[in-house]
Design a protein around this motif. Structure first.
Motif, PDB file in Angstrom:
ATOM      1  N   ILE A  49       0.811  -1.225   0.000  1.00 12.09           N
ATOM      2  CA  ILE A  49       0.000   0.000   0.000  1.00 12.09           C
ATOM      3  C   ILE A  49       0.842   1.272   0.000  1.00 12.09           C
ATOM      4  N   GLY A  50       2.162   1.119  -0.162  1.00  8.64           N
ATOM      5  CA  GLY A  50       2.967   2.308  -0.422  1.00  8.64           C
ATOM      6  C   GLY A  50       4.011   2.713   0.582  1.00  8.64           C
ATOM      7  N   TYR A  51       4.220   1.917   1.627  1.00  5.89           N
ATOM      8  CA  TYR A  51       5.262   2.248   2.605  1.00  5.89           C
ATOM      9  C   TYR A  51       6.595   1.647   2.164  1.00  5.89           C
ATOM     10  N   SER A  52       7.641   2.435   2.266  1.00  9.73           N
ATOM     11  CA  SER A  52       8.971   1.940   1.934  1.00  9.73           C
ATOM     12  C   SER A  52       9.511   1.116   3.099  1.00  9.73           C
ATOM     13  N   ASP A  53      10.530   0.312   2.825  1.00  5.40           N
ATOM     14  CA  ASP A  53      11.153  -0.464   3.891  1.00  5.40           C
ATOM     15  C   ASP A  53      11.742   0.464   4.953  1.00  5.40           C
ATOM     16  N   GLU A  54      12.242   1.598   4.518  1.00  7.88           N
ATOM     17  CA  GLU A  54      12.804   2.570   5.467  1.00  7.88           C
ATOM     18  C   GLU A  54      11.731   3.070   6.424  1.00  7.88           C
ATOM     19  N   GLU A  55      10.544   3.338   5.889  1.00 11.56           N
ATOM     20  CA  GLU A  55       9.442   3.783   6.744  1.00 11.56           C
ATOM     21  C   GLU A  55       9.001   2.669   7.688  1.00 11.56           C
ATOM     22  N   ILE A  56       8.837   1.486   7.154  1.00  8.99           N
ATOM     23  CA  ILE A  56       8.377   0.361   7.966  1.00  8.99           C
ATOM     24  C   ILE A  56       9.315   0.110   9.138  1.00  8.99           C
ATOM     25  N   LEU A  57      10.607   0.208   8.872  1.00 12.96           N
ATOM     26  CA  LEU A  57      11.601  -0.013   9.921  1.00 12.96           C
ATOM     27  C   LEU A  57      11.758   1.203  10.832  1.00 12.96           C
ATOM     28  N   GLY A  58      11.169   2.333  10.427  1.00 13.61           N
ATOM     29  CA  GLY A  58      11.319   3.564  11.191  1.00 13.61           C
ATOM     30  C   GLY A  58      10.302   3.747  12.299  1.00 13.61           C
ATOM     31  N   ALA A  59       9.370   2.803  12.432  1.00 12.72           N
ATOM     32  CA  ALA A  59       8.369   2.854  13.507  1.00 12.72           C
ATOM     33  C   ALA A  59       8.468   1.579  14.330  1.00 12.72           C
ATOM     34  N   PRO A  60       8.063   1.616  15.597  1.00 13.91           N
ATOM     35  CA  PRO A  60       8.091   0.401  16.418  1.00 13.91           C
ATOM     36  C   PRO A  60       7.352  -0.746  15.738  1.00 13.91           C
ATOM     37  N   GLU A  61       7.965  -1.911  15.717  1.00 11.58           N
ATOM     38  CA  GLU A  61       7.417  -3.047  14.985  1.00 11.58           C
ATOM     39  C   GLU A  61       5.987  -3.388  15.394  1.00 11.58           C
ATOM     40  N   GLU A  62       5.706  -3.304  16.688  1.00 11.02           N
ATOM     41  CA  GLU A  62       4.389  -3.709  17.180  1.00 11.02           C
ATOM     42  C   GLU A  62       3.261  -2.780  16.731  1.00 11.02           C
TER      43      GLU A  62
END
Length: 206
Positions: A49-62
């Motif tokens: 849906i458009g999130y980059s890996d950098e963004e995904i890793l930039g927030a708490p996993e949970e």
């Protein structure tokens, strides 16, 4: 959903996301195959849906529960020092991403009507020591925010769940500063639903 009362819709949505929040909070972090599968699913959904890996890793996993339907950050153009309000913040995924963009002089307010989601978001906020994020319990039709507060309003697949969408937009206008902007990723109805679809609670929340 013509014959389902507005209050029933609201309770239906709240109960559905309460279950998701409770289920997510039980995840231990190092896990069985089912848990790994759920984490992988949320990751794949976020990418699609458009999130980059950098963004995904930039927030708490949970906080990434795979609940969005797009990435409002792409069009929000959030700047340093701005105040951002997230309508229907859930576990806080978009809030934590936005917090890095606004920096120490900016401020993020996440609003959600599900207390379990707010509890989860606050727990993540404390655990990861975010200083510029505030999570508030409330309905997006009646925002617990003062007039002329936000530079930017974001929302990710939540307004479609509201039984009074015009009220949501009125509230957004109220809390926006003059010249403020709105970035919404959501679902739009392109054709009439069947009566069976309108009465399917799982479809409504899914």
């Amino acid at each position: 959903m013509s014959d389902i009362k507005k209050i029933d819709v609201r309770n239906l949505v709240r109960d559905s996301y309460k279950k998701i929040a409770i289920s997510n909070s039980k995840k231990s972090g190092c896990c069985d195959n089912n848990e790994l599968s759920l984490k992988k699913s949320a990751l794949e959904i976020s990418r699609k849906i458009g999130y980059s890996d950098e963004e995904i890793l930039g927030a708490p996993e949970e906080t990434n529960m795979g609940l969005g339907c797009g990435n409002p950050q792409l069009i929000a153009k959030i700047k340093s020092g701005e105040t951002v309000i997230d309508l229907g913040c859930g576990g806080g995924f978009d809030c934590f991403l936005a917090s890095k963009k606004v920096g120490a002089n900016g401020y993020i307010i996440g609003v959600d009507m599900t207390s379990e989601m707010i509890t989860s978001a606050r727990r993540s906020c404390k655990r990861h020591q975010y200083k510029n994020v505030d999570f508030r319990l409330g309905e997006i039709e009646n925002l617990p925010v003062a007039d002329n507060t936000a530079d930017v309003i974001i929302s990710n697949c939540v307004i479609n769940l509201s039984p009074n969408k015009q009220r949501v937009y009125n509230e957004a206008y109220r809390v926006l500063k003059k010249g403020g902007r709105v970035a919404i990723s959501d679902i739009v109805l392109m054709k009439e639903l069947t009566s069976e679809m309108k009465q399917d609670e799982k479809l409504y929340c899914g």
